[in-house]
Structures are given as structure tokens and as C-alpha cells.
Design a protein around this motif. Structure first.
Motif, mmCIF file in Angstrom:
data_model
loop_
_atom_site.group_PDB
_atom_site.id
_atom_site.type_symbol
_atom_site.label_atom_id
_atom_site.label_comp_id
_atom_site.label_asym_id
_atom_site.label_seq_id
_atom_site.Cartn_x
_atom_site.Cartn_y
_atom_site.Cartn_z
ATOM 1 N N PRO A 1 0.817 -1.206 0.000
ATOM 2 C CA PRO A 1 0.000 0.000 0.000
ATOM 3 C C PRO A 1 0.854 1.261 0.000
ATOM 4 C CG PRO A 1 0.038 -0.975 2.179
ATOM 5 C CD PRO A 1 0.753 -1.932 1.260
ATOM 6 N N ALA A 2 0.249 2.369 -0.428
ATOM 7 C CA ALA A 2 0.942 3.655 -0.395
ATOM 8 C C ALA A 2 1.426 3.918 1.022
ATOM 9 C CB ALA A 2 -0.003 4.769 -0.844
ATOM 10 N N GLY A 3 2.637 4.412 1.122
ATOM 11 C CA GLY A 3 3.218 4.703 2.421
ATOM 12 C C GLY A 3 3.852 3.506 3.088
ATOM 13 N N GLY A 4 3.753 2.333 2.465
ATOM 14 C CA GLY A 4 4.344 1.132 3.036
ATOM 15 C C GLY A 4 5.831 1.087 2.795
ATOM 16 N N ALA A 5 6.514 0.218 3.513
ATOM 17 C CA ALA A 5 7.958 0.093 3.364
ATOM 18 C C ALA A 5 8.384 -1.328 3.664
ATOM 19 C CB ALA A 5 8.683 1.045 4.302
ATOM 20 N N VAL A 6 9.477 -1.706 3.063
ATOM 21 C CA VAL A 6 10.118 -2.977 3.365
ATOM 22 C C VAL A 6 11.451 -2.623 3.988
ATOM 23 C CG1 VAL A 6 11.110 -5.059 2.402
ATOM 24 C CG2 VAL A 6 8.985 -4.171 1.471
ATOM 25 N N ILE A 7 11.706 -3.095 5.189
ATOM 26 C CA ILE A 7 12.953 -2.788 5.881
ATOM 27 C C ILE A 7 13.742 -4.073 6.034
ATOM 28 C CG2 ILE A 7 13.977 -1.885 8.005
ATOM 29 C CD1 ILE A 7 11.411 -0.259 8.360
ATOM 30 N N VAL B 1 21.431 -13.025 10.312
ATOM 31 C CA VAL B 1 22.777 -12.470 10.261
ATOM 32 C C VAL B 1 22.631 -10.979 10.011
ATOM 33 C CG1 VAL B 1 24.978 -12.487 9.040
ATOM 34 C CG2 VAL B 1 23.699 -14.623 9.346
ATOM 35 N N GLU B 2 23.103 -10.179 10.945
ATOM 36 C CA GLU B 2 22.990 -8.726 10.816
ATOM 37 C C GLU B 2 23.894 -8.227 9.688
ATOM 38 O OE1 GLU B 2 20.939 -6.640 12.365
ATOM 39 O OE2 GLU B 2 20.072 -8.341 13.425
ATOM 40 N N PRO B 3 23.450 -7.204 8.968
ATOM 41 C CA PRO B 3 24.293 -6.640 7.919
ATOM 42 C C PRO B 3 25.547 -6.012 8.513
ATOM 43 C CG PRO B 3 22.349 -5.293 8.258
ATOM 44 C CD PRO B 3 22.190 -6.512 9.122
ATOM 45 N N LEU B 4 26.571 -5.857 7.691
ATOM 46 C CA LEU B 4 27.822 -5.263 8.157
ATOM 47 C C LEU B 4 27.671 -3.776 8.466
ATOM 48 C CD1 LEU B 4 30.340 -7.009 5.758
ATOM 49 C CD2 LEU B 4 29.842 -7.576 8.133
ATOM 50 N N THR B 5 26.733 -3.145 7.809
ATOM 51 C CA THR B 5 26.507 -1.724 8.065
ATOM 52 C C THR B 5 25.394 -1.568 9.092
ATOM 53 O OG1 THR B 5 24.879 -1.530 6.309
ATOM 54 C CG2 THR B 5 27.181 -1.128 5.711
ATOM 55 N N ARG B 6 25.294 -0.404 9.683
ATOM 56 C CA ARG B 6 24.268 -0.138 10.691
ATOM 57 C C ARG B 6 22.926 0.234 10.059
ATOM 58 N NH1 ARG B 6 25.864 -2.138 15.234
ATOM 59 N NH2 ARG B 6 27.877 -1.474 15.949
ATOM 60 N N SER B 7 22.889 0.530 8.780
ATOM 61 C CA SER B 7 21.629 0.928 8.150
ATOM 62 C C SER B 7 21.205 -0.123 7.125
ATOM 63 C CB SER B 7 21.776 2.291 7.472
ATOM 64 O OG SER B 7 22.822 2.257 6.537
ATOM 65 N N PRO B 8 20.139 -0.857 7.422
ATOM 66 C CA PRO B 8 19.674 -1.859 6.473
ATOM 67 C C PRO B 8 19.077 -1.191 5.239
ATOM 68 C CG PRO B 8 18.102 -1.614 8.235
ATOM 69 C CD PRO B 8 19.300 -0.765 8.596
ATOM 70 N N ASP B 9 18.980 -1.939 4.175
ATOM 71 C CA ASP B 9 18.324 -1.427 2.978
ATOM 72 C C ASP B 9 16.871 -1.124 3.325
ATOM 73 O OD1 ASP B 9 20.610 -1.855 1.534
ATOM 74 O OD2 ASP B 9 19.970 -3.782 0.750
ATOM 75 N N VAL B 10 16.378 -0.011 2.859
ATOM 76 C CA VAL B 10 14.997 0.376 3.091
ATOM 77 C C VAL B 10 14.440 0.873 1.777
ATOM 78 C CG1 VAL B 10 13.459 1.957 4.316
ATOM 79 C CG2 VAL B 10 15.469 1.070 5.468
ATOM 80 N N TYR B 11 13.288 0.366 1.414
ATOM 81 C CA TYR B 11 12.608 0.946 0.270
ATOM 82 C C TYR B 11 11.123 0.908 0.534
ATOM 83 C CZ TYR B 11 11.796 -3.845 -1.442
ATOM 84 O OH TYR B 11 11.420 -5.149 -1.576
ATOM 85 N N GLY B 12 10.415 1.804 -0.105
ATOM 86 C CA GLY B 12 8.993 1.880 0.136
ATOM 87 C C GLY B 12 8.327 2.862 -0.796
ATOM 88 N N TRP B 13 7.080 3.157 -0.477
ATOM 89 C CA TRP B 13 6.265 3.983 -1.342
ATOM 90 C C TRP B 13 5.820 5.237 -0.616
ATOM 91 C CZ3 TRP B 13 7.260 -0.945 -1.758
ATOM 92 C CH2 TRP B 13 7.417 -1.476 -3.027
ATOM 93 N N LEU B 14 5.745 6.319 -1.368
ATOM 94 C CA LEU B 14 5.233 7.565 -0.821
ATOM 95 C C LEU B 14 3.732 7.436 -0.594
ATOM 96 C CD1 LEU B 14 7.164 9.933 -3.231
ATOM 97 C CD2 LEU B 14 7.594 9.636 -0.798
ATOM 98 N N PRO C 1 2.999 6.545 -5.141
ATOM 99 C CA PRO C 1 1.960 6.044 -4.239
ATOM 100 C C PRO C 1 0.957 5.080 -4.867
ATOM 101 C CG PRO C 1 2.008 8.453 -4.224
ATOM 102 C CD PRO C 1 2.997 8.000 -5.236
ATOM 103 N N GLU C 2 0.771 5.141 -6.184
ATOM 104 C CA GLU C 2 -0.236 4.291 -6.821
ATOM 105 C C GLU C 2 0.317 3.370 -7.896
ATOM 106 O OE1 GLU C 2 -3.311 6.833 -8.288
ATOM 107 O OE2 GLU C 2 -3.954 7.434 -6.286
#
Length: 115
Positions: free
Chosen positions: A2-8, A21-34, A58-59
Motif C-alpha cells: 500500500p501507499a506509504g508502506g515500506a520494506v525494511i 545475520v545482521e548486515p555489516l553496516t548499521r543501516s539496512p536497505d529500506v525501500y517503500g512507497w510515498l 503512491p499508486e
């Protein structure tokens, strides 16, 4: 999604014991929708890529366009960017939003004039 959703945590791996297994960096990949009814995330130089932030339309199943990103940054619709698509996205993502710059400038002028 849905709009505004995200996958972290996209791309997080598990070891042979199925332990995360935690990633080597402190910031995981994040993507999502406005979302139409919520503020947009801060734009970056890769704001036209679906896989580099929360820049999904968003759509529609696509990233926002350079022009849509420029509108989010408050650039006038007639403002022209030059260069390759990557260069234009970098200009948009690196920019101080024009309306924000105007508000800051007015505030500085008010303080300088003592009013």
C-alpha cells in the motif's frame, strides 16, 4: 504494498542454523512507497530509484520521476534541470527546497532589520 508502506531489511541473510545475520553496516536497505496524505521522506540524489529509499510512486509500481521529485522539493513546474537523468536527480536531491530557502532568507532579513 500500500501507499506509504515500506520494506525494511531487504537482503538480510540467515546462517545455516536459520539465525538472522545482521548486515555489516548499521543501516539496512529500506525501500517503500510515498503516501498521498503524509509528508514525503527526505529526497536524496538517488530519489528516482525504487531501490534506494522510500521513493515509490503512491499508486503505480515505479519510482517517482525527476519532475515529481522536483515538485516535492517545491521547484516551480517551469524550472529546467540540465544534464543526464542521473545528473538531474543529483541536482534535485542535493538542493535546498526553494520554498525552504525563501523562508530562511526572509527570516534572516527580518532578524537583520530588527523587526
Amino acid at each position: 504494498m500500500p501507499a506509504g508502506g515500506a520494506v525494511i531489511g531487504h537482503g538480510i541473510e540467515h546462517n545455516k542454523n536459520n539465525q538472522r545475520v545482521e548486515p555489516l553496516t548499521r543501516s539496512p536497505d529500506v525501500y517503500g512507497w510515498l503516501s498521498w496524505d503524509r509528508p514525503a521522506a527526505s529526497l536524496t540524489t538517488r530519489c528516482i530509484s525504487l531501490s534506494n529509499g522510500r521513493f515509490g510512486h503512491p499508486e503505480q509500481h515505479r519510482a517517482i520521476s525527476a519532475r515529481e521529485a522536483a515538485c516535492l522539493q517545491t521547484f516551480p513546474k517551469t524550472y529546467r534541470f540540465f544534464g543526464s537523468l542521473e545528473s538531474r536527480a543529483r541536482q534535485i536531491g542535493n538542493a535546498v527546497p526553494p520554498k525552504m530557502a525563501q523562508a530562511i532568507g526572509h527570516s534572516i532579513l527580518r532578524q537583520a532589520s530588527g523587526s
